[in-house]
Design a protein around this motif. Sequence first.
Motif, PDB file in Angstrom:
ATOM      1  N   UNK A 166       2.226  13.109  -4.180  1.00  8.80           N
ATOM      2  CA  UNK A 166       0.770  12.362  -3.676  1.00  8.80           C
ATOM      3  C   UNK A 166       0.314  11.297  -4.198  1.00  8.80           C
ATOM      4  N   UNK A 167       0.050  11.280  -4.878  1.00  9.90           N
ATOM      5  CA  UNK A 167      -0.659  10.040  -6.249  1.00  9.90           C
ATOM      6  C   UNK A 167       0.691   9.018  -5.847  1.00  9.90           C
ATOM      7  N   UNK A 168       1.749   9.283  -6.383  1.00 10.11           N
ATOM      8  CA  UNK A 168       2.867   8.472  -6.233  1.00 10.11           C
ATOM      9  C   UNK A 168       3.255   7.783  -4.840  1.00 10.11           C
ATOM     10  N   UNK A 169       3.522   8.865  -3.594  1.00 13.52           N
ATOM     11  CA  UNK A 169       3.322   7.821  -2.943  1.00 13.52           C
ATOM     12  C   UNK A 169       2.489   7.357  -2.475  1.00 13.52           C
ATOM     13  N   UNK A 170       1.571   7.183  -2.452  1.00 15.55           N
ATOM     14  CA  UNK A 170      -0.132   6.619  -1.586  1.00 15.55           C
ATOM     15  C   UNK A 170       0.160   5.304  -3.089  1.00 15.55           C
ATOM     16  N   UNK A 171       0.931   5.111  -4.433  1.00 21.02           N
ATOM     17  CA  UNK A 171       0.890   4.110  -4.899  1.00 21.02           C
ATOM     18  C   UNK A 171       2.093   3.426  -4.268  1.00 21.02           C
ATOM     19  N   UNK A 172       2.420   4.029  -3.870  1.00 22.46           N
ATOM     20  CA  UNK A 172       3.946   2.889  -3.249  1.00 22.46           C
ATOM     21  C   UNK A 172       4.057   2.705  -2.227  1.00 22.46           C
ATOM     22  N   UNK A 173       2.862   2.954  -1.079  1.00 24.99           N
ATOM     23  CA  UNK A 173       2.853   2.680   0.004  1.00 24.99           C
ATOM     24  C   UNK A 173       1.314   1.733  -0.639  1.00 24.99           C
ATOM     25  N   UNK A 174       0.455   1.728  -0.736  1.00 29.41           N
ATOM     26  CA  UNK A 174      -0.066   0.742  -1.237  1.00 29.41           C
ATOM     27  C   UNK A 174       0.514  -1.042  -2.120  1.00 29.41           C
ATOM     28  N   UNK A 175       1.345  -0.273  -3.024  1.00 31.08           N
ATOM     29  CA  UNK A 175       1.926  -1.349  -3.481  1.00 31.08           C
ATOM     30  C   UNK A 175       3.119  -2.522  -2.130  1.00 31.08           C
ATOM     31  N   UNK A 176       3.305  -1.398  -1.381  1.00 27.03           N
ATOM     32  CA  UNK A 176       4.041  -2.424  -0.684  1.00 27.03           C
ATOM     33  C   UNK A 176       3.194  -3.388   0.637  1.00 27.03           C
ATOM     34  N   UNK A 177       1.859  -2.143   0.401  1.00 23.47           N
ATOM     35  CA  UNK A 177       1.325  -3.610   1.990  1.00 23.47           C
ATOM     36  C   UNK A 177       0.183  -4.664   1.147  1.00 23.47           C
ATOM     37  N   UNK A 178       0.703  -4.079  -0.681  1.00 21.59           N
ATOM     38  CA  UNK A 178      -0.426  -5.015  -1.287  1.00 21.59           C
ATOM     39  C   UNK A 178       0.809  -6.417  -1.243  1.00 21.59           C
ATOM     40  N   UNK A 179       2.648  -5.931  -1.593  1.00 23.33           N
ATOM     41  CA  UNK A 179       3.326  -7.017  -1.657  1.00 23.33           C
ATOM     42  C   UNK A 179       3.061  -8.197  -0.201  1.00 23.33           C
ATOM     43  N   UNK A 180       3.789  -6.862   0.701  1.00 21.29           N
ATOM     44  CA  UNK A 180       3.252  -7.928   2.192  1.00 21.29           C
ATOM     45  C   UNK A 180       2.522  -8.768   2.435  1.00 21.29           C
TER      46      UNK A 180
END
Length: 137
Positions: free
Chosen positions: A75-89
Motif C-alpha cells: 500500500x505504501x509503494x502504491x500510494x507513493x507511485x500515485x503521489x509521484x505521478x500526480x507530482x510529476x503532472x
Amino acid sequence: MDDTGRPNGGRPAQDSGSGSVHIGSMSGGSIATGSHGHATSVNRTAAEAALPHEELLRAIRALREALPVRERSAEDMSLDGELADAESEIVRTGAAPPERLTRLLVGVRGWLGSQAAAAGAVASATAVVQGIAQLLG
C-alpha cells in the motif's frame, strides 16, 4: 505614418534626429528603447501551478517524505507511485485533471484507513486530501 497621418510605406518615421523605432513583427523576446531602456525576457520550461495546485504539490511532497523508507508495504509503494505521478503532472503542466485528483483522493483515503502511520504522515495525508477536495469543489 508621416507627419500628415498618411502611411509611409513601412519605413521608420524620421523626426529630426531624436530617434525612432519601427517594429514590423515580433514574437517572443523583449525590447527596450531610450538611453535608460531596460528589457527583460523570462522563459519558463515548466508550467507554473495555480495556487491551489501549488499547495497540493507541497502537501504531496511532504507526504512522500513522511512515508516509511524501510519495510514499505504494498500500500505504501502504491500510494507513493500515485503521489509521484500526480507530482510529476503538476510540475509538468501546472495542474492535475479531476480524474487524477479523484484517483489520488481514493488512494490517500484508502491508505489512511489501513495504516497505523506516524502522526506526521497522517497530517501530510490529511493536507493532500484537503487540497484535492478544494480543487474538486
